[in-house]
Enzyme design. Structure first.
Site, short mmCIF file in Angstrom:
data_model
loop_
_atom_site.label_atom_id
_atom_site.label_comp_id
_atom_site.label_asym_id
_atom_site.label_seq_id
_atom_site.Cartn_x
_atom_site.Cartn_y
_atom_site.Cartn_z
N LYS A 182 0.84 -1.21 0.00
CA LYS A 182 0.00 0.00 0.00
C LYS A 182 0.87 1.25 0.00
O LYS A 182 0.64 2.20 -0.75
CB LYS A 182 -0.94 -0.01 1.22
CG LYS A 182 -2.05 -1.03 1.09
CD LYS A 182 -2.88 -1.24 2.36
CE LYS A 182 -3.93 -2.33 2.13
NZ LYS A 182 -4.75 -2.64 3.30
N GLN A 191 -4.53 -1.39 9.43
CA GLN A 191 -4.60 -2.73 8.83
C GLN A 191 -5.27 -3.70 9.82
O GLN A 191 -4.91 -3.74 11.00
CB GLN A 191 -3.19 -3.22 8.46
CG GLN A 191 -3.16 -4.53 7.71
CD GLN A 191 -3.76 -4.45 6.30
OE1 GLN A 191 -3.84 -3.39 5.69
NE2 GLN A 191 -4.22 -5.57 5.81
N ASP A 241 -10.75 3.43 3.97
CA ASP A 241 -11.19 2.03 3.94
C ASP A 241 -12.72 1.92 3.85
O ASP A 241 -13.25 0.86 3.52
CB ASP A 241 -10.75 1.31 5.22
CG ASP A 241 -9.59 0.36 4.99
OD1 ASP A 241 -9.45 -0.16 3.87
OD2 ASP A 241 -8.84 0.12 5.96
#
Ligand code: GUN
Length: 283
Positions: A53, A97, A120
């Site tokens: 990422k 995460q 997200d």
């Protein structure tokens, strides 16, 4: 019949190029989109995802911060770090995460991220926005899967879409996005009784169960569009999806491979959401 292969790598490059133009336009105005990625603990798979990422951001010339916290980090320390990033004008997107270590309440963590920086799309406000048809940030994996359908020329309106898997990260938001585009949507799980009865009726079949090769060719409607979200590592070290590719490709109209299907799109859509967040701030 052999299915058309939906090439996620190529489509991801194409979509990244589109968003790079938008990122460059912001940079010309003195705003560099910035993403903070937080990882707590040492999960090897998570480390790889997070590194990728951060790398994708660098490739597009975005600012990124890679925050690494030890597995025993107290929840309050993580929440304080998120709050600092919420208030940092260089940062437009924040991602923690998942999974986080067990002593940390993941709902609390997701609630702590500012909804305006929630790239997200996991904050309840953004989940609610998606559910009510006012999408802001879409979760990256299903957003990427929708892009693959679009770029592959699969029409959604009026079609029967079956989503196998009901996770908050993939299944539920995928179903909502398909519904928003006027599909008739069925949500199944890996435990659905007579699953094949449902999958065989799907014009669009999205599989996200985490069970290697559980969907076989005989469970697929001839000509269907098949999106395989699974990434499973086999005993020989190779990756495979939740769909048995070899038998499925003989029946489907188009299908995503694993690797090289949905995977490359997830990070692409994270970059897209980060640029989008910066555009909203820039006005
Ligand atoms: N873990 C697995 N998928 C995801 C994702 O899309 N976002 C985050 N934050 N964690 C994940």
């Amino acid at each position: 019949m052999t299915a058309k292969i939906i090439d996620g790598k190529t489509i991801a490059q194409e979509v990244r190029a589109e968003w790079k133009v938008r990122a460059d336009a912001l940079k010309a105005r003195g705003i560099t989109p910035g993403l903070a990625v937080i990882i707590v603990g040492e999960d090897p798979a998570s480390k790889v995802y997070v590194a990728n990422k951060v790398k994708a951001c660098a490739e597009l010339g975005l600012h990124s911060e890679h925050v690494v916290m030890s597995a025993d980090t107290p929840e309050a320390t993580l929440l304080a770090r998120i709050e600092a990033l919420n208030n940092d004008p260089k940062i437009h997107g924040i991602l923690v995460q998942l999974p986080v270590p067990k002593h940390i309440n993941s709902d609390k963590v997701l609630n702590a991220i500012s909804p305006d920086k929630d790239v997200d799309g996991f904050h309840p406000m953004n989940v609610g926005a998606l559910a009510t048809g006012n999408m802001r940030f879409a979760p990256c994996t299903p957003y990427g899967a929708m892009k693959l359908l679009e770029k592959a020329g699969v029409s959604i309106e009026g079609k029967h879409a079956v989503v196998v898997g009901r996770s908050n990260i993939v299944g539920k938001p995928m179903a909502l996005m398909l519904l928003q585009q006027n599909a008739t949507v069925t949500i199944c799980t890996s435990r659905t009784v007579d699953l094949a009865k449902f999958t065989r009726d799907a014009d669009i079949l999205v599989v996200a169960t985490g069970k290697a090769r559980m969907i076989t060719g005989d469970m697929i409607k001839p000509g269907a569009a098949v999106i395989d979200v699974g990434i499973n590592r086999m005993d020989n070290g190779k990756l495979c999806g939740d769909v048995d590719f070899d038998s499925a490709k003989e029946v489907a109209g188009c299908i995503t491979p694993v690797p090289g299907g949905v995977g490359p799109m997830t990070i692409t859509m994270l970059v897209a959401n980060t640029v989008q967040a910066a555009e909203w701030v820039a006005g």
